[in-house]
Design a protein around this motif. Structure first.
Motif, PDB file in Angstrom:
ATOM      1  N   VAL A  24       1.034  -1.548   0.090  1.00 38.85           N
ATOM      2  CA  VAL A  24      -0.115   0.460  -0.235  1.00 38.85           C
ATOM      3  C   VAL A  24       0.536   1.108  -0.110  1.00 38.85           C
ATOM      4  O   VAL A  24       2.260   0.914  -0.020  1.00 38.85           O
ATOM      5  N   ASP A  25       0.043   2.525  -0.456  1.00 38.87           N
ATOM      6  CA  ASP A  25       0.610   3.302  -0.483  1.00 38.87           C
ATOM      7  C   ASP A  25       0.794   3.916   1.153  1.00 38.87           C
ATOM      8  O   ASP A  25       0.345   3.761   2.079  1.00 38.87           O
ATOM      9  N   PRO A  26       2.146   4.642   1.518  1.00 37.96           N
ATOM     10  CA  PRO A  26       2.535   5.228   2.778  1.00 37.96           C
ATOM     11  C   PRO A  26       1.657   6.134   3.220  1.00 37.96           C
ATOM     12  O   PRO A  26       1.786   6.469   4.734  1.00 37.96           O
ATOM     13  N   GLY A  27       0.735   6.840   2.301  1.00 35.59           N
ATOM     14  CA  GLY A  27       0.237   7.539   2.614  1.00 35.59           C
ATOM     15  C   GLY A  27      -0.823   8.153   4.163  1.00 35.59           C
ATOM     16  O   GLY A  27      -0.403   9.078   5.200  1.00 35.59           O
ATOM     17  N   PHE A  28      -1.697   6.980   4.228  1.00 37.52           N
ATOM     18  CA  PHE A  28      -2.363   6.779   5.329  1.00 37.52           C
ATOM     19  C   PHE A  28      -1.421   6.479   6.298  1.00 37.52           C
ATOM     20  O   PHE A  28      -2.082   6.952   7.585  1.00 37.52           O
ATOM     21  N   LEU A  29      -0.105   6.899   6.692  1.00 40.01           N
ATOM     22  CA  LEU A  29       0.620   6.483   7.766  1.00 40.01           C
ATOM     23  C   LEU A  29       0.445   8.244   8.308  1.00 40.01           C
ATOM     24  O   LEU A  29       0.672   8.274   9.216  1.00 40.01           O
ATOM     25  N   GLU A  30       0.709   9.551   8.218  1.00 38.20           N
ATOM     26  CA  GLU A  30       0.450  10.218   8.181  1.00 38.20           C
ATOM     27  C   GLU A  30       1.932  10.832   9.013  1.00 38.20           C
ATOM     28  O   GLU A  30       1.560  11.781   9.603  1.00 38.20           O
ATOM     29  N   GLU A  34      10.024  16.087   8.942  1.00 34.00           N
ATOM     30  CA  GLU A  34      11.792  16.271   9.274  1.00 34.00           C
ATOM     31  C   GLU A  34      12.355  15.283   9.859  1.00 34.00           C
ATOM     32  O   GLU A  34      13.650  14.309   9.180  1.00 34.00           O
ATOM     33  N   GLU A  35      11.784  15.223  11.113  1.00 32.56           N
ATOM     34  CA  GLU A  35      12.420  13.780  11.576  1.00 32.56           C
ATOM     35  C   GLU A  35      11.723  12.171  11.256  1.00 32.56           C
ATOM     36  O   GLU A  35      12.592  11.691  11.294  1.00 32.56           O
ATOM     37  N   LEU A  36      11.016  12.348  10.767  1.00 30.34           N
ATOM     38  CA  LEU A  36      10.899  10.974  10.080  1.00 30.34           C
ATOM     39  C   LEU A  36       9.388  10.706   9.144  1.00 30.34           C
ATOM     40  O   LEU A  36       8.558  11.763   9.343  1.00 30.34           O
ATOM     41  N   ALA A  37       9.924  10.551   8.144  1.00 29.47           N
ATOM     42  CA  ALA A  37       8.737  10.757   7.130  1.00 29.47           C
ATOM     43  C   ALA A  37       8.918   8.658   5.997  1.00 29.47           C
ATOM     44  O   ALA A  37       9.692   8.033   6.543  1.00 29.47           O
ATOM     45  N   PHE A  38       7.943   8.905   5.513  1.00 30.19           N
ATOM     46  CA  PHE A  38       7.629   7.455   5.010  1.00 30.19           C
ATOM     47  C   PHE A  38       7.247   7.766   3.254  1.00 30.19           C
ATOM     48  O   PHE A  38       6.741   8.786   3.542  1.00 30.19           O
ATOM     49  N   ASN A  39       8.251   7.077   2.470  1.00 27.76           N
ATOM     50  CA  ASN A  39       7.661   7.257   1.107  1.00 27.76           C
ATOM     51  C   ASN A  39       7.691   6.219   0.524  1.00 27.76           C
ATOM     52  O   ASN A  39       6.753   6.510  -0.747  1.00 27.76           O
ATOM     53  N   ALA A  40       8.457   5.447   0.619  1.00 26.96           N
ATOM     54  CA  ALA A  40       8.385   3.860  -0.272  1.00 26.96           C
ATOM     55  C   ALA A  40       6.571   3.299   0.548  1.00 26.96           C
ATOM     56  O   ALA A  40       6.769   3.560   1.968  1.00 26.96           O
ATOM     57  N   PRO A  41       6.723   2.362  -0.403  1.00 24.29           N
ATOM     58  CA  PRO A  41       5.284   1.664  -0.532  1.00 24.29           C
ATOM     59  C   PRO A  41       5.715   0.701   0.918  1.00 24.29           C
ATOM     60  O   PRO A  41       6.784   0.499   1.528  1.00 24.29           O
ATOM     61  N   ILE A  42       5.051   0.202   1.182  1.00 27.21           N
ATOM     62  CA  ILE A  42       4.455  -0.317   3.001  1.00 27.21           C
ATOM     63  C   ILE A  42       4.064  -2.023   2.609  1.00 27.21           C
ATOM     64  O   ILE A  42       2.560  -1.470   1.713  1.00 27.21           O
ATOM     65  N   SER A  43       4.771  -3.049   2.957  1.00 22.75           N
ATOM     66  CA  SER A  43       3.849  -4.191   1.804  1.00 22.75           C
ATOM     67  C   SER A  43       3.929  -4.762   3.446  1.00 22.75           C
ATOM     68  O   SER A  43       4.708  -4.912   4.501  1.00 22.75           O
ATOM     69  N   PHE A  44       2.660  -5.830   3.271  1.00 26.57           N
ATOM     70  CA  PHE A  44       2.584  -6.113   4.618  1.00 26.57           C
ATOM     71  C   PHE A  44       1.956  -8.164   4.497  1.00 26.57           C
ATOM     72  O   PHE A  44       1.164  -7.856   3.518  1.00 26.57           O
ATOM     73  N   HIS A  45       2.456  -8.516   4.410  1.00 23.05           N
ATOM     74  CA  HIS A  45       1.698 -10.090   4.675  1.00 23.05           C
ATOM     75  C   HIS A  45       1.951 -10.803   5.489  1.00 23.05           C
ATOM     76  O   HIS A  45       2.530 -10.677   6.759  1.00 23.05           O
ATOM     77  N   GLY A  46       1.000 -11.666   5.679  1.00 26.99           N
ATOM     78  CA  GLY A  46       0.794 -12.925   6.651  1.00 26.99           C
ATOM     79  C   GLY A  46      -0.838 -13.380   7.023  1.00 26.99           C
ATOM     80  O   GLY A  46      -1.299 -13.976   6.073  1.00 26.99           O
ATOM     81  N   GLU A  47      -1.049 -14.210   7.857  1.00 22.45           N
ATOM     82  CA  GLU A  47      -2.684 -14.163   7.830  1.00 22.45           C
ATOM     83  C   GLU A  47      -3.615 -14.100   9.281  1.00 22.45           C
ATOM     84  O   GLU A  47      -2.953 -13.846  10.107  1.00 22.45           O
TER      85      GLU A  47
END
Ligand SMILES: [Zn+2]
Length: 155
Positions: A24-30, A34-47
């Motif tokens: 998913v797109d990292p936008g939902f992390l809000e 400058e101290e901490l940012a997320f631009n890369a996609p977020i992968s999650f998997h499991g069950e």
């Protein structure tokens, strides 16, 4: 929209297991300062499955965080890999038959983000200066001015 975060609890009532594999797109992390940012996609998997009266979500999360190099402050990317997380939610808290993973992901990723990173894969170009500063507190003013450093001059 947002289906990638949803677990259909009603479909797990007879011991079924829901496989989760999303990017998913990292936008939902809000989380984008400058101290901490997320631009890369977020992968999650499991069950996800039900155990007695609980929803159990078992997940690996992978993404990259961006934060300032601890030495030179240059914005630096650091991998964030979280394996084997368990998230347990009592069924009575899930009123709608659908559980949304978004909050759990947001809290976990922001909380677990690295606090220290060094640019250039751990060899920050400013490290030398820092070392000099740390290791030769007695260095004379002249030494600092002409930019030379003699590590063994005091031996
Ligand atoms: Zn650096």
């Amino acid at each position: 929209m947002e289906d990638e975060f949803k677990i259909h609890v009603d479909r797990l009532r007879h011991g079924e297991m829901e496989k989760i594999r999303e990017t998913v797109d990292p936008g939902f992390l809000e989380q984008n300062d400058e101290e901490l940012a997320f631009n890369a996609p977020i992968s999650f998997h499991g069950e996800a499955y039900l155990a007695e009266q609980d929803l159990v979500v078992h997940l690996d999360i992978e993404t990259k965080a961006k934060l300032p190099c601890s030495i030179c402050n240059e914005l630096t990317e650091a991998p964030l890999i979280l394996k084997g997380l368990y998230h347990i939610v009592p069924m009575h808290e899930i009123k709608t038959g659908v559980y949304n993973l978004k909050e759990f992901l947001r809290e976990t990723i922001v909380l677990e983000a690295p606090h220290f990173v060094e640019c250039h894969g751990g060899s920050c170009p400013k490290r030398k200066e820092l070392k000099r500063y740390l290791k030769s507190p007695g260095s004379t003013k002249k030494e600092e001015e002409d930019g030379t450093y003699h590590p063994f001059s005091e031996l």
